[in-house]
Structure formats: structure tokens, C-alpha cells
Design a protein around this motif. Sequence first.
Motif, PDB file in Angstrom:
ATOM      1  N   GLN A   1      29.340  36.611  46.999  1.00 37.64           N
ATOM      2  CA  GLN A   1      28.613  37.466  46.055  1.00 37.64           C
ATOM      3  C   GLN A   1      27.633  36.649  45.226  1.00 37.64           C
ATOM      4  OE1 GLN A   1      30.822  40.253  43.585  1.00 37.64           O
ATOM      5  NE2 GLN A   1      32.527  40.044  45.021  1.00 37.64           N
ATOM      6  N   MET A   2      28.097  35.523  44.721  1.00 36.63           N
ATOM      7  CA  MET A   2      27.222  34.670  43.904  1.00 36.63           C
ATOM      8  C   MET A   2      26.008  34.219  44.712  1.00 36.63           C
ATOM      9  SD  MET A   2      28.709  34.402  40.944  1.00 36.63           S
ATOM     10  CE  MET A   2      30.070  33.849  39.969  1.00 36.63           C
ATOM     11  N   GLN A   3      26.237  33.864  45.966  1.00 42.06           N
ATOM     12  CA  GLN A   3      25.123  33.439  46.823  1.00 42.06           C
ATOM     13  C   GLN A   3      24.151  34.588  47.077  1.00 42.06           C
ATOM     14  OE1 GLN A   3      24.421  30.481  47.304  1.00 42.06           O
ATOM     15  NE2 GLN A   3      26.339  29.371  47.132  1.00 42.06           N
TER      16      GLN A   3
ATOM     17  N   TYR B   1      40.789  43.603  42.198  1.00 43.37           N
ATOM     18  CA  TYR B   1      39.640  42.744  42.503  1.00 43.37           C
ATOM     19  C   TYR B   1      39.893  41.314  42.030  1.00 43.37           C
ATOM     20  CZ  TYR B   1      34.951  40.783  42.228  1.00 43.37           C
ATOM     21  OH  TYR B   1      33.862  39.960  42.350  1.00 43.37           O
ATOM     22  N   SER B   2      40.434  41.163  40.821  1.00 43.71           N
ATOM     23  CA  SER B   2      40.755  39.829  40.300  1.00 43.71           C
ATOM     24  C   SER B   2      41.693  39.091  41.236  1.00 43.71           C
ATOM     25  CB  SER B   2      41.419  39.922  38.919  1.00 43.71           C
ATOM     26  OG  SER B   2      40.572  40.499  37.984  1.00 43.71           O
ATOM     27  N   GLU B   3      42.734  39.771  41.674  1.00 47.33           N
ATOM     28  CA  GLU B   3      43.701  39.144  42.574  1.00 47.33           C
ATOM     29  C   GLU B   3      43.053  38.726  43.887  1.00 47.33           C
ATOM     30  OE1 GLU B   3      46.841  42.034  42.878  1.00 47.33           O
ATOM     31  OE2 GLU B   3      47.814  41.310  41.056  1.00 47.33           O
ATOM     32  N   VAL B   4      42.201  39.600  44.419  1.00 47.83           N
ATOM     33  CA  VAL B   4      41.552  39.307  45.701  1.00 47.83           C
ATOM     34  C   VAL B   4      40.663  38.071  45.604  1.00 47.83           C
ATOM     35  CG1 VAL B   4      39.812  40.134  47.354  1.00 47.83           C
ATOM     36  CG2 VAL B   4      41.689  41.638  46.654  1.00 47.83           C
ATOM     37  N   ILE B   5      39.827  38.001  44.574  1.00 47.36           N
ATOM     38  CA  ILE B   5      38.912  36.850  44.527  1.00 47.36           C
ATOM     39  C   ILE B   5      39.619  35.559  44.114  1.00 47.36           C
ATOM     40  CG2 ILE B   5      36.824  38.240  44.296  1.00 47.36           C
ATOM     41  CD1 ILE B   5      36.766  37.382  41.312  1.00 47.36           C
ATOM     42  N   ILE B   6      40.761  35.670  43.446  1.00 50.80           N
ATOM     43  CA  ILE B   6      41.548  34.473  43.169  1.00 50.80           C
ATOM     44  C   ILE B   6      42.148  33.965  44.483  1.00 50.80           C
ATOM     45  CG2 ILE B   6      43.699  33.643  42.113  1.00 50.80           C
ATOM     46  CD1 ILE B   6      42.931  35.424  39.652  1.00 50.80           C
TER      47      ILE B   6
ATOM     48  N   MET C   1      31.671  41.085  36.162  1.00 47.58           N
ATOM     49  CA  MET C   1      30.924  39.825  36.072  1.00 47.58           C
ATOM     50  C   MET C   1      31.687  38.804  35.232  1.00 47.58           C
ATOM     51  SD  MET C   1      28.454  39.728  37.972  1.00 47.58           S
ATOM     52  CE  MET C   1      27.476  40.802  38.971  1.00 47.58           C
ATOM     53  N   LEU C   2      32.398  39.259  34.211  1.00 46.84           N
ATOM     54  CA  LEU C   2      33.250  38.354  33.432  1.00 46.84           C
ATOM     55  C   LEU C   2      34.366  37.803  34.328  1.00 46.84           C
ATOM     56  CD1 LEU C   2      34.264  36.982  30.855  1.00 46.84           C
ATOM     57  CD2 LEU C   2      35.385  39.152  30.244  1.00 46.84           C
ATOM     58  N   ILE C   3      34.982  38.672  35.108  1.00 54.47           N
ATOM     59  CA  ILE C   3      36.015  38.235  36.045  1.00 54.47           C
ATOM     60  C   ILE C   3      35.441  37.199  37.004  1.00 54.47           C
ATOM     61  CG2 ILE C   3      37.444  38.973  38.008  1.00 54.47           C
ATOM     62  CD1 ILE C   3      37.787  41.685  36.468  1.00 54.47           C
ATOM     63  N   ASN C   4      34.254  37.478  37.552  1.00 60.57           N
ATOM     64  CA  ASN C   4      33.608  36.524  38.462  1.00 60.57           C
ATOM     65  C   ASN C   4      33.441  35.165  37.795  1.00 60.57           C
ATOM     66  OD1 ASN C   4      33.369  38.532  40.395  1.00 60.57           O
ATOM     67  ND2 ASN C   4      31.187  38.843  40.097  1.00 60.57           N
ATOM     68  N   THR C   5      32.983  35.176  36.563  1.00 57.46           N
ATOM     69  CA  THR C   5      32.750  33.928  35.831  1.00 57.46           C
ATOM     70  C   THR C   5      34.062  33.186  35.593  1.00 57.46           C
ATOM     71  OG1 THR C   5      30.805  34.873  34.765  1.00 57.46           O
ATOM     72  CG2 THR C   5      31.798  32.945  33.708  1.00 57.46           C
ATOM     73  N   LEU C   6      35.104  33.890  35.161  1.00 58.52           N
ATOM     74  CA  LEU C   6      36.386  33.244  34.882  1.00 58.52           C
ATOM     75  C   LEU C   6      36.976  32.614  36.139  1.00 58.52           C
ATOM     76  CD1 LEU C   6      37.999  35.852  32.449  1.00 58.52           C
ATOM     77  CD2 LEU C   6      36.802  33.730  31.875  1.00 58.52           C
TER      78      LEU C   6
ATOM     79  N   GLY D   1      46.818  34.072  33.309  1.00 59.06           N
ATOM     80  CA  GLY D   1      47.633  33.795  32.137  1.00 59.06           C
ATOM     81  C   GLY D   1      46.889  33.073  31.030  1.00 59.06           C
ATOM     82  N   HIS D   2      45.741  32.487  31.351  1.00 63.97           N
ATOM     83  CA  HIS D   2      44.955  31.815  30.307  1.00 63.97           C
ATOM     84  C   HIS D   2      44.472  32.864  29.308  1.00 63.97           C
ATOM     85  CE1 HIS D   2      41.779  29.563  28.321  1.00 63.97           C
ATOM     86  NE2 HIS D   2      42.304  28.465  28.834  1.00 63.97           N
ATOM     87  N   ARG D   3      44.358  32.489  28.053  1.00 63.43           N
ATOM     88  CA  ARG D   3      44.006  33.448  26.993  1.00 63.43           C
ATOM     89  C   ARG D   3      42.641  34.106  27.202  1.00 63.43           C
ATOM     90  NH1 ARG D   3      40.579  31.086  23.198  1.00 63.43           N
ATOM     91  NH2 ARG D   3      40.388  28.840  23.426  1.00 63.43           N
ATOM     92  N   VAL D   4      41.726  33.486  27.950  1.00 60.96           N
ATOM     93  CA  VAL D   4      40.415  34.119  28.145  1.00 60.96           C
ATOM     94  C   VAL D   4      40.521  35.416  28.937  1.00 60.96           C
ATOM     95  CG1 VAL D   4      39.102  31.974  27.929  1.00 60.96           C
ATOM     96  CG2 VAL D   4      39.834  32.748  30.198  1.00 60.96           C
ATOM     97  N   TRP D   5      41.592  35.570  29.728  1.00 59.43           N
ATOM     98  CA  TRP D   5      41.776  36.810  30.489  1.00 59.43           C
ATOM     99  C   TRP D   5      42.065  37.999  29.572  1.00 59.43           C
ATOM    100  CZ3 TRP D   5      40.427  37.641  35.363  1.00 59.43           C
ATOM    101  CH2 TRP D   5      40.239  36.542  36.193  1.00 59.43           C
TER     102      TRP D   5
END
Length: 184
Positions: free
Chosen positions: A105-107, A91-96, A158-163, A171-175
Motif C-alpha cells: 500500500q505504501m509503495q 486490518y491491524s492484525e492482518v498487516i502486523i 492511516m494511523l494504524i499503517n504508521t504505527l 499493547g504499546h500505549r500509542v495504540w
Amino acid sequence: MVRMSAEERRESIVRAAMAEFARGGYYGTSTEAIAKRVGVSQPYLFRLFPGKQAIFLAAAERCIEETIRTFEEAAEGLEGEAARYAMGHTYSEVIIQRPERLLMQMQMYLTVGAAEQAGDREFGELVRAGWMRLWDTVHALAGGGDITGTGDFMAKGMLINTLVAMGFPPGHRVWEGVYGTGRP
């Protein structure tokens, strides 16, 4: 020149509507913009859909169905935590790669709130029904039983969506809060 059938036009309208609503939201997107993107007239648009709300709901349904399909493909042959990890990673890869899916989704979430504040509860019920199909799919794909695992997965989603929405690169540390590795 090959003419499209009404069903093919309807499909192209739903795809165009997803892109337009993702960018402008329900209230900021005109049916004229959708018709123009597809190359049809507004009257033709309304021969295929009874109104703007029906177009938005078709786009919302498509967004949910594409997400369900993403999860099903990712979890094939897996259960439990392994299925949840594969679904979240994919899912992360797809929305990136396709941020319009995330934006749609957000809308959807924003539009439900605004519609209900304006007194249109039915609109929210229809969107929530789609989201519940998503929840139920995740729960079943992860092997059922563990409702807490499903809740944790959706919360991480939802965290993934926000990031992704905020532009944190892979690769950012928040992931690490999602995967423990810093990479989606």
C-alpha cells in the motif's frame, strides 16, 4: 511434474510482484527479480503482462481486493461503529502478520506521486480508482450515510499503517489512540 496454466502462472506472478514491489518499490524492483522469484523467464513474464507497469497495477489491484475482502469478512453482520471497529481491528492484525500488505500500500501511494511528477497521470488515476473502491466499500459496510465516520475510519487506518510501519508493538500505549485499549 504438473505444468501450470497461464492463469496459474499469472497468479503466481502477481503474488511475487506484490512481495517484490512491497520491498523495493516500483522503481527499485526489476522485472528480472519478479521472474526469478516465480521461476520463469522475463520473456514469459511479458507474454502474460505487457510491461512492468501492468504487473505493478495487477499487484496494486490485488492488494486493494485483499483489503476489501478483509473488511467484508470483519464487518459481516455488523453496522456503523461496530463494523468500523471490527474492520480496523482485523486490518491491524492482518498487516502486523503480513507486513507486505502494508508495504505494498505504501509503495502504491509513493508510486502514484512519482509517476504523476513524471507526467503519467493515467497511472495515478488507476490506483486512485482502486482506493476509491476501498473507500466506497468501507462506507457501505459501515451502513452508509455517515461520511464523517468513513473519513474517521480511513484516517485511523492511516494511523494504524504508521504505527505498524514504525514497529510499535501491540499493547504499546500509542495504540490507545486507535482503540482506547492499547491493543490492536
